[in-house]
Design an enzyme around this catalytic site. Structure first.
Site, PDB file in Angstrom:
ATOM      1  N   PHE A   1      52.067  68.523  84.914  1.00 40.00           N
ATOM      2  CA  PHE A   1      52.972  67.644  84.163  1.00 40.00           C
ATOM      3  C   PHE A   1      53.576  68.451  83.037  1.00 40.00           C
ATOM      4  CE2 PHE A   1      53.759  64.355  80.894  1.00 40.00           C
ATOM      5  CZ  PHE A   1      54.326  63.332  81.637  1.00 40.00           C
TER       6      PHE A   1
ATOM      7  N   GLY B   1      55.981  69.848  70.352  1.00 37.44           N
ATOM      8  CA  GLY B   1      54.753  69.165  70.733  1.00 37.44           C
ATOM      9  C   GLY B   1      54.842  67.673  70.472  1.00 37.44           C
TER      10      GLY B   1
ATOM     11  N   TRP C   1      51.129  75.022  77.612  1.00 37.01           N
ATOM     12  CA  TRP C   1      49.822  74.349  77.606  1.00 37.01           C
ATOM     13  C   TRP C   1      49.714  73.334  78.749  1.00 37.01           C
ATOM     14  CZ3 TRP C   1      47.047  77.415  74.969  1.00 37.01           C
ATOM     15  CH2 TRP C   1      47.517  77.993  73.779  1.00 37.01           C
TER      16      TRP C   1
ATOM     17  N   ASN D   1      50.242  57.569  77.912  1.00 32.03           N
ATOM     18  CA  ASN D   1      49.372  56.457  77.568  1.00 32.03           C
ATOM     19  C   ASN D   1      48.274  56.276  78.616  1.00 32.03           C
ATOM     20  OD1 ASN D   1      49.131  54.401  75.437  1.00 32.03           O
ATOM     21  ND2 ASN D   1      49.300  52.950  77.135  1.00 32.03           N
TER      22      ASN D   1
ATOM     23  N   ALA E   1      46.958  58.720  80.386  1.00 30.83           N
ATOM     24  CA  ALA E   1      46.006  59.811  80.193  1.00 30.83           C
ATOM     25  C   ALA E   1      45.151  59.591  78.956  1.00 30.83           C
ATOM     26  CB  ALA E   1      46.755  61.137  80.086  1.00 30.83           C
ATOM     27  N   ARG E   2      45.739  59.062  77.888  1.00 25.14           N
ATOM     28  CA  ARG E   2      44.966  58.804  76.660  1.00 25.14           C
ATOM     29  C   ARG E   2      43.852  57.809  76.913  1.00 25.14           C
ATOM     30  NH1 ARG E   2      50.626  58.040  73.685  1.00 25.14           N
ATOM     31  NH2 ARG E   2      51.030  60.219  73.112  1.00 25.14           N
TER      32      ARG E   2
ATOM     33  N   GLU F   1      47.598  65.067  74.153  1.00 22.75           N
ATOM     34  CA  GLU F   1      47.906  63.644  74.348  1.00 22.75           C
ATOM     35  C   GLU F   1      48.051  62.922  73.003  1.00 22.75           C
ATOM     36  OE1 GLU F   1      48.539  63.499  77.279  1.00 22.75           O
ATOM     37  OE2 GLU F   1      47.112  64.681  78.408  1.00 22.75           O
TER      38      GLU F   1
END
Length: 396
Positions: free
Chosen positions: A141, A149, A174, A252, A254-255, A375
């Site tokens: 992703f 960032g 990253w 959201n 992933a968090r 995230e």
């Protein structure tokens, strides 16, 4: 009056009996993931971390896929269709082994697969999701950039139309799974606003050099993505979204997994500290018999318990369709911060042995320094919750 002899036994790592709140299916998912990690990850992960290499990452992805863990909370297209709470419990067990392994699963399912599942065309879904769910194909992703960032709206990666094609130029940084990925979901500025693109990694002009010299998430593939005149057909663009709500919706997802996963790192470190304190003898007795050590153990367990209860509550809200993004921010802010503090305290219980990879604590500490940032940083989640509380945006 019931006597204490009739009460359930006190569980040192579940002091308030949170297990009573889980369904049999949820416990079964947790047990399956814990077993896979015990067999496939735990015996090797310290060595992977030390060498900065995950042996046979593709084989591991296929085993994770065979258990239904990749995109496990998505419906259809070969995905398991499990609940948000079951996904959360899986993240907790994965990160109890290592944050890097949870990141592999999280980026695959909650970022790359979710982006295609939520915003992609039917052709995208049919082409990629079944293979990604099985682990046959790995995804990444591409949102964060070398200079961008927390402010993704300022991204410099651009996609321009050239006839019926799109041409992408830019760099992403990253990126978990980048150099082993078969497909990248890349976000870029266009004349139509921010758009997402499904980019097969064999496309000419695409490269993903691996990032070296990390001291965190070393049991994880982290890469830069370089897009140098990457030409894609018009059909490569995600058709169902324009603007930042596309990538932010994925973040959201992933968090939410991080809210749970961070508690896995905390549990592993707490368990290591509790075991070590019972075995390490100083001044003629185990260090667990000293008041200051018991205070550390109790306070670690208190924060761990509160964090798991928060994660479970947010999981129930997500399953009910009532979970707000600000609530995920609050969960990520609290649980990663407390998990890191638990690991730091556990390190003091282990003394000098706390910095040895013979124990999991320093590895979890180092990993959580990355989890604290990715995230959404502490600062950004603080301002998200602050805006929700006050109605005032303080980002600029």
């Amino acid at each position: 009056m019931m006597s204490t002899s009739n009460l359930p036994a006190f569980e040192p790592l579940d002091p308030v009996g949170i297990d009573d709140l889980l369904t049999p299916d949820e416990k079964a998912v947790r047990a399956s993931v814990r077993h896979l990690c015990a067999e496939r990850v735990d015996p090797f992960v310290a060595d992977w971390f030390e060498r900065g290499v995950v042996d046979d990452v593709r084989g591991l992805a296929k085993e994770l896929g065979a258990l239904g863990l990749l995109g496990m909370h998505l419906e259809g297209y070969g995905c398991a269709g499990m609940s948000a709470t079951e996904y959360g419990l899986a993240c907790l067990e994965l990160e109890a082994s290592d944050s890097g392994i949870r990141s592999l699963v999280s980026v695959q399912g909650s970022l790359a697969m979710y982006a295609i599942w939520r915003w992609g065309s039917e052709e995208h879904k049919l082409e990629w999701l079944p293979r990604m769910a099985s682990g046959e194909a790995i995804g990444c992703f591409g949102l964060t950039e070398p200079d961008i960032g927390s402010d993704p709206g300022s991204m410099r990666t651009r996609a321009r139309r050239d006839g019926s094609d799109w041409v992408l130029d830019g760099r992403k940084m990253w990126i978990t799974n980048g150099s082993v990925a078969d497909v990248a979901v890349v976000w870029a500025q266009t004349d139509e606003g921010v758009r997402g693109f499904v980019v097969p990694t064999t496309t000419p002009g695409f490269s993903a050099p691996e990032i070296k010299h990390k001291q965190s998430l070393r049991a994880s593939v982290t890469s830069e993505l370089v897009l140098d005149g990457v030409r894609l057909p018009d059909a490569a663009a995600l058709p169902e979204v324009r603007g930042l709500r596309g990538p932010l919706s994925c973040l959201n997802e992933a968090r939410f997994g991080i809210v749970w996963g961070s508690m896995g790192a905390a549990r592993s470190s707490l368990a290591a500290a509790l075991s070590y304190a019972g075995e390490r003898v100083q001044f003629g007795r185990p260090v667990s018999g000293f008041q200051l050590t018991q205070q550390k153990l109790v306070e670690m367990n208190l924060e761990y318990t509160k964090g798991v209860l928060l994660a479970l509550h947010l999981g129930r809200r997500k399953d009910a369709g009532t979970l707000r993004p600000e609530q995920v921010s609050l969960g990520k802010l609290n649980n990663v911060r407390e998990a890191l503090e638990i690991c730091r305290t556990a390190r003091t219980v282990l003394g000098a042995n706390g910095i040895s990879l013979e124990y999991p604590v320093i590895r979890h500490m180092n990993n959580l320094e990355s989890v604290l940032t990715y995230e959404g940083t502490v600062e950004m989640h603080t301002l998200v919750v602050g805006q929700a509380m006050t109605g005032q945006a303080a980002f600029r």
